[in-house]
Design an enzyme around this catalytic site. Structure first.
Site, mmCIF file in Angstrom:
data_model
loop_
_atom_site.group_PDB
_atom_site.id
_atom_site.type_symbol
_atom_site.label_atom_id
_atom_site.label_comp_id
_atom_site.label_asym_id
_atom_site.label_seq_id
_atom_site.Cartn_x
_atom_site.Cartn_y
_atom_site.Cartn_z
ATOM 1 N N UNK A 91 0.813 -1.215 0.000
ATOM 2 C CA UNK A 91 0.000 0.000 0.000
ATOM 3 C C UNK A 91 0.848 1.267 0.000
ATOM 4 O O UNK A 91 0.376 2.323 -0.389
ATOM 5 C CB UNK A 91 -0.917 0.041 1.221
ATOM 6 N N THR A 92 2.083 1.173 0.494
ATOM 7 C CA THR A 92 2.923 2.367 0.561
ATOM 8 C C THR A 92 3.554 2.634 -0.800
ATOM 9 O O THR A 92 3.683 1.733 -1.622
ATOM 10 C CB THR A 92 4.028 2.217 1.626
ATOM 11 O OG1 THR A 92 4.789 1.053 1.348
ATOM 12 C CG2 THR A 92 3.440 2.132 3.023
#
EC number: 1.21.4.2
Length: 158
Positions: A44-45
Site C-alpha cells: 500500500u505504501t
C-alpha cells in the site's frame, strides 16, 4: 548469548506477510524488549517504501537507544519489499521521501523467516505463529535479499 539479549527491538510486520503480534509472541523469553511494533500494508505504501511514520519512529528510537542496541525485525511478504525496508534502516530511504533519506543508521535487521530469528526463538511458538507463512512466502529469496542488504550496508557484523 542470543542475538536479542538486552536489545531494543522494532517490529514492522506486514498485513500480507507476518504480522507484528506474531513476531512479538515469538520474542517473549529471548531477553529482547519490543519498543515498537506495527503491522503495515507494504504494497500500500508508495513503491513499497517504508511508511514515513515508521521511518520517523525508527530514527527516534535509534537516537534514544543507540544503534548498537537496536534490532529491526521485518515481516514483509515479498523479498523486494523486505529489501527496501532493510535498506531504509541500514543505508537510508532509497526513495528519498522520508525522514531516513540520506541517514545511514546501519541497524541490525532481519526477517522473521531468517534462521537468525527462527533459531533464537522458541521453536513451538515460532511454528504456531509463523510456520504456516513459511509455506507461502519465498523464504530463500527473502533470506538472500536480507543477507545482501546486511552485507552491503549493515554496520554490525555479528
Amino acid at each position: 548469548m542470543s542475538l536479542f539479549d538486552g536489545k531494543k527491538v522494532i517490529i514492522i510486520g506486514d498485513r500480507d506477510g507476518i504480522p507484528g503480534p506474531a513476531m512479538e509472541e515469538c520474542l517473549k523469553g529471548t531477553g529482547a524488549e519490543v519498543v515498537y511494533s506495527s503491522t503495515e500494508c507494504f504494497v500500500u505504501t508508495a513503491a513499497g517504501a517504508m511508511d514515513l511514520e515508521n521511518q520517523k519512529r525508527v530514527m527516534d528510537l535509534t537516537e534514544k537507544h543507540n544503534a548498537e542496541n537496536v534490532v529491526v525485525i521485518l515481516g514483509a511478504a515479498e523479498a523486494e519489499a523486505a529489501g527496501l525496508a532493510a535498506e531504509t534502516v541500514t543505508n537510508g530511504d532509497p526513495t528519498f521521501a522520508g525522514p531516513l533519506a540520506g541517514v545511514q543508521l546501519g541497524l541490525r535487521v532481519y526477517h522473521a523467516v531468517e534462521p537468525q530469528f527462527k533459531d533464537a526463538v522458541n521453536a513451538e511458538v515460532y511454528e504456531d505463529q509463523i510456520g504456516m507463512m513459511e509455506m507461502v512466502l519465498e523464504v530463500d529469496a527473502i533470506i538472500e535479499e536480507m543477507s545482501n542488504i546486511r552485507n552491503e550496508f549493515g554496520k554490525f557484523k555479528d
